[in-house]
Design an enzyme around this catalytic site. Sequence first.
Site, PDB file in Angstrom:
ATOM      1  N   GLY A  88       0.793  -1.222   0.000  1.00 24.37           N
ATOM      2  CA  GLY A  88       0.000   0.000   0.000  1.00 24.37           C
ATOM      3  C   GLY A  88       0.824   1.270   0.000  1.00 24.37           C
ATOM      4  O   GLY A  88       2.007   1.284  -0.375  1.00 24.37           O
ATOM      5  N   HIS A 112      21.564   3.342  32.468  1.00 15.28           N
ATOM      6  CA  HIS A 112      22.363   4.571  32.476  1.00 15.28           C
ATOM      7  C   HIS A 112      23.652   4.343  31.697  1.00 15.28           C
ATOM      8  O   HIS A 112      24.296   3.306  31.897  1.00 15.28           O
ATOM      9  CB  HIS A 112      22.696   4.977  33.904  1.00 15.28           C
ATOM     10  CG  HIS A 112      23.573   6.187  33.960  1.00 15.28           C
ATOM     11  ND1 HIS A 112      23.098   7.457  33.719  1.00 15.28           N
ATOM     12  CD2 HIS A 112      24.909   6.321  34.190  1.00 15.28           C
ATOM     13  CE1 HIS A 112      24.090   8.313  33.815  1.00 15.28           C
ATOM     14  NE2 HIS A 112      25.208   7.660  34.091  1.00 15.28           N
ATOM     15  N   GLU A 155       8.088  16.606   6.799  1.00 15.86           N
ATOM     16  CA  GLU A 155       9.084  15.541   6.567  1.00 15.86           C
ATOM     17  C   GLU A 155       9.741  15.700   5.189  1.00 15.86           C
ATOM     18  O   GLU A 155      10.962  15.693   5.070  1.00 15.86           O
ATOM     19  CB  GLU A 155       8.436  14.157   6.709  1.00 15.86           C
ATOM     20  CG  GLU A 155       8.035  13.842   8.153  1.00 15.86           C
ATOM     21  CD  GLU A 155       7.508  12.426   8.324  1.00 15.86           C
ATOM     22  OE1 GLU A 155       7.541  11.629   7.379  1.00 15.86           O
ATOM     23  OE2 GLU A 155       7.045  12.112   9.444  1.00 15.86           O
ATOM     24  N   SER A 207      -6.122   5.550   1.042  1.00 20.36           N
ATOM     25  CA  SER A 207      -6.352   6.960   0.768  1.00 20.36           C
ATOM     26  C   SER A 207      -5.412   7.449  -0.325  1.00 20.36           C
ATOM     27  O   SER A 207      -4.438   6.772  -0.674  1.00 20.36           O
ATOM     28  CB  SER A 207      -6.094   7.778   2.036  1.00 20.36           C
ATOM     29  OG  SER A 207      -4.747   7.632   2.438  1.00 20.36           O
ATOM     30  N   ASP A 251      -7.195   3.850   6.480  1.00 19.14           N
ATOM     31  CA  ASP A 251      -7.383   5.231   6.003  1.00 19.14           C
ATOM     32  C   ASP A 251      -8.744   5.470   5.367  1.00 19.14           C
ATOM     33  O   ASP A 251      -9.179   6.622   5.269  1.00 19.14           O
ATOM     34  CB  ASP A 251      -6.317   5.570   4.939  1.00 19.14           C
ATOM     35  CG  ASP A 251      -4.967   5.930   5.536  1.00 19.14           C
ATOM     36  OD1 ASP A 251      -4.772   5.712   6.758  1.00 19.14           O
ATOM     37  OD2 ASP A 251      -4.106   6.422   4.783  1.00 19.14           O
ATOM     38  N   GLY A 262      -3.234  17.229   2.791  1.00 25.88           N
ATOM     39  CA  GLY A 262      -3.998  16.143   3.398  1.00 25.88           C
ATOM     40  C   GLY A 262      -4.258  15.007   2.423  1.00 25.88           C
ATOM     41  O   GLY A 262      -3.842  15.068   1.258  1.00 25.88           O
TER      42      GLY A 262
HETATM   43  C1  FAD Z   1       4.633  10.357   2.383  1.00 30.80           C
HETATM   44  C2  FAD Z   1       3.866   9.610   3.455  1.00 30.80           C
HETATM   45  C3  FAD Z   1       4.511   9.282   4.629  1.00 30.80           C
HETATM   46  C4  FAD Z   1       3.821   8.581   5.609  1.00 30.80           C
HETATM   47  N1  FAD Z   1       4.492   8.282   6.757  1.00 30.80           N
HETATM   48  C5  FAD Z   1       3.851   7.612   7.734  1.00 30.80           C
HETATM   49  C6  FAD Z   1       4.527   7.253   8.917  1.00 30.80           C
HETATM   50  O1  FAD Z   1       5.712   7.537   9.083  1.00 30.80           O
HETATM   51  N2  FAD Z   1       3.856   6.553   9.848  1.00 30.80           N
HETATM   52  C7  FAD Z   1       2.537   6.218   9.693  1.00 30.80           C
HETATM   53  O2  FAD Z   1       1.967   5.598  10.593  1.00 30.80           O
HETATM   54  N3  FAD Z   1       1.859   6.539   8.577  1.00 30.80           N
HETATM   55  C8  FAD Z   1       2.490   7.225   7.602  1.00 30.80           C
HETATM   56  N4  FAD Z   1       1.813   7.519   6.441  1.00 30.80           N
HETATM   57  C9  FAD Z   1       0.390   7.113   6.324  1.00 30.80           C
HETATM   58  C10 FAD Z   1       0.279   5.634   5.966  1.00 30.80           C
HETATM   59  O3  FAD Z   1       0.976   5.397   4.763  1.00 30.80           O
HETATM   60  C11 FAD Z   1      -1.180   5.251   5.825  1.00 30.80           C
HETATM   61  O4  FAD Z   1      -1.875   5.609   7.002  1.00 30.80           O
HETATM   62  C12 FAD Z   1      -1.343   3.756   5.620  1.00 30.80           C
HETATM   63  O5  FAD Z   1      -0.668   3.331   4.460  1.00 30.80           O
HETATM   64  C13 FAD Z   1      -2.827   3.380   5.522  1.00 30.80           C
HETATM   65  O6  FAD Z   1      -2.932   2.017   5.305  1.00 30.80           O
HETATM   66  P1  FAD Z   1      -4.209   1.397   4.565  1.00 30.80           P
HETATM   67  O7  FAD Z   1      -3.951  -0.056   4.494  1.00 30.80           O
HETATM   68  O8  FAD Z   1      -5.447   1.873   5.215  1.00 30.80           O
HETATM   69  O9  FAD Z   1      -4.205   2.053   3.113  1.00 30.80           O
HETATM   70  P2  FAD Z   1      -3.089   2.093   1.969  1.00 30.80           P
HETATM   71  O10 FAD Z   1      -1.743   1.928   2.509  1.00 30.80           O
HETATM   72  O11 FAD Z   1      -3.393   3.320   1.187  1.00 30.80           O
HETATM   73  O12 FAD Z   1      -3.394   0.802   1.104  1.00 30.80           O
HETATM   74  C14 FAD Z   1      -4.553   0.668   0.348  1.00 30.80           C
HETATM   75  C15 FAD Z   1      -4.283  -0.298  -0.781  1.00 30.80           C
HETATM   76  O13 FAD Z   1      -5.508  -0.617  -1.401  1.00 30.80           O
HETATM   77  C16 FAD Z   1      -5.304  -0.722  -2.794  1.00 30.80           C
HETATM   78  N5  FAD Z   1      -6.613  -0.556  -3.424  1.00 30.80           N
HETATM   79  C17 FAD Z   1      -7.457   0.502  -3.326  1.00 30.80           C
HETATM   80  N6  FAD Z   1      -8.595   0.259  -3.964  1.00 30.80           N
HETATM   81  C18 FAD Z   1      -8.480  -0.967  -4.506  1.00 30.80           C
HETATM   82  C19 FAD Z   1      -9.340  -1.771  -5.289  1.00 30.80           C
HETATM   83  N7  FAD Z   1     -10.585  -1.377  -5.601  1.00 30.80           N
HETATM   84  N8  FAD Z   1      -8.894  -2.991  -5.672  1.00 30.80           N
HETATM   85  C20 FAD Z   1      -7.655  -3.423  -5.335  1.00 30.80           C
HETATM   86  N9  FAD Z   1      -6.805  -2.708  -4.593  1.00 30.80           N
HETATM   87  C21 FAD Z   1      -7.223  -1.499  -4.177  1.00 30.80           C
HETATM   88  C22 FAD Z   1      -4.315   0.384  -3.077  1.00 30.80           C
HETATM   89  O14 FAD Z   1      -3.640   0.158  -4.307  1.00 30.80           O
HETATM   90  C23 FAD Z   1      -3.395   0.269  -1.869  1.00 30.80           C
HETATM   91  O15 FAD Z   1      -2.322  -0.601  -2.121  1.00 30.80           O
HETATM   92  C24 FAD Z   1       2.476   8.205   5.421  1.00 30.80           C
HETATM   93  C25 FAD Z   1       1.830   8.511   4.219  1.00 30.80           C
HETATM   94  C26 FAD Z   1       2.515   9.206   3.249  1.00 30.80           C
HETATM   95  C27 FAD Z   1       1.815   9.524   1.965  1.00 30.80           C
END
Ligand code: FAD
Length: 467
Positions: free
Chosen positions: A40, A446, A188, A146, A314, A273
């Site tokens: 993701g 320590h 960052e 997201s 997300d 955002g």
């Molecule tokens: C630059 C950046 C830095 C970040 N740094 C941090 C950090 O240091 N620490 C932290 O906790 N969070 C961080 N985040 C946030 C973190 O990446 C997200 O909160 C996290 O990835 C959310 O996980 P998720 O599984 O909900 O969604 P995602 O990681 O967005 O994964 C969703 C997946 O679903 C897939 N998908 C969507 N719709 C479909 C569909 N219909 N069919 C098949 N596949 C689909 C997408 O391709 C994706 O791979 C950062 C984000 C960014 C952009």
Amino acid sequence: MEIYDLIIIGGGPAGYTGAIRAAQLGLKTAVVEKDKTLGGTCLNVGCIPSKALLQSSEFFHEAQHDFAAHGIRLESVKLDLATMMARKNKIVGDLTGGIEFLFKKNKVTHLKGFGKILNTTTVEVTDANGTVSAIQTKNIMIASGSVPVELPFLKFDEKKILSSTGALALDYVPKDMLVVGGGVIGLEMGSVWARLGSKVTVIEYGERICAMMDTDCINVLTRSLKKLGVEFLTSTKVTASRSVGGRIELDYESLTDGKKSSIQGDVVLVSTGRKPFTDGLGLENVQIEKDERGRIRINEHYQTHHANIFAVGDVTVGPMLAHKAEEEGVAVAEIIATGHGHVNYTAVPSVIYTHPEVAAVGLTEAEAKAAGIEVAVGKFPFSANGRAKARGATEGFVKIIADKRTDRIIGGHIVGANASELLGEIIVAIEFGGSSEDLARSFHSHPTMSEVIREAALAVDKRQRQG
Ligand SMILES: Cc1cc2nc3c(=O)[nH]c(=O)nc-3n(C[C@H](O)[C@H](O)[C@H](O)COP(=O)(O)OP(=O)(O)OC[C@H]3O[C@@H](n4cnc5c(N)ncnc54)[C@H](O)[C@@H]3O)c2cc1C
């Protein structure tokens, strides 16, 4: 016909972690992922690549500015950006490949393609060749994550107008970078490019950057980023943009006095955002509702109005953080398999991986006050800590917030080097319902920077030994 116990749409932290837990609990599980690799946003274009570049750029900056104080003189320090980016890409490749391995090990099926909900027990998967298959399942977990928010007058081209994804992949150091939005991602990525030599200006709508975090911590961070050369335009609204001779010009307006101005940069990073991604998911086929911010509506068991369709990470309510997404994925797997699953939202940490880092868990003083909780606060600086001095990391402090009546810890805020790692013990203390007295009486090796946490805990009762 094969019927799965659980199909997860999305192979990010919520989806892949939930899938592994579900398989461990004996559920026949598949993950549908549309992108080439699993992991993701977090592994591919988020947490991991950003931390790789933050680490490399920090070394570059330290080599130029801090090594001499240790008696290490370098004739010259040169940037090899291509190697830095290749290292980042390799880390991403290793980790995303690691998830494939974990899927095989745990017998999770990886369905490559775009997932769409047809009805409460059928997910359609369209692969890269356009082949469509309909797959039957008892439960569906939506973990589609997201995407970055685009501004109407700043459409991403990932060359001049960048989302975080573009800012992670530049093949040159821009002379100047305008960052629209002073949140975690903007700070960052702004830090990375400022350390590598860009003149970075952060334009923030709010009165201060990272408004949700502890004010004292953010003041220390702001001071430090200014020392790095980052400029801040706060209470400022960007109103328009145009291309001028290969550069981008932004018009902006002060929200305090209405004064209008403009500024130019080589590139603009828009980090205002992220928004839930639900395009093409087929929510209309099952009448799943979204709230006013586009987040899938769920109950306290992560269920949509269909008891067998869940949403996590997300794409639904709560902070957009990888560890929050992971815990929710696990909770849903456990709810389906055992009937019980739980996430403790009072202990969700959040971190800004800048220098110094800012790490927080639980309530700020302001939030505690708003909730009517009387607090006792202990604060202790790294400047009085031997290990921090030895390391040359004396900037910042630890703040522990306890409920005055019970001494139970309700918040922890750290600004300083390695704050993200140091926060761990405060998270565990909160999870265990611990008091400041518990932390104050625990051994701390320590000399370590973690002794500052103990001193802050002692300071809750005004018993700190140093400082
Ligand atoms: C630059 C950046 C830095 C970040 N740094 C941090 C950090 O240091 N620490 C932290 O906790 N969070 C961080 N985040 C946030 C973190 O990446 C997200 O909160 C996290 O990835 C959310 O996980 P998720 O599984 O909900 O969604 P995602 O990681 O967005 O994964 C969703 C997946 O679903 C897939 N998908 C969507 N719709 C479909 C569909 N219909 N069919 C098949 N596949 C689909 C997408 O391709 C994706 O791979 C950062 C984000 C960014 C952009």
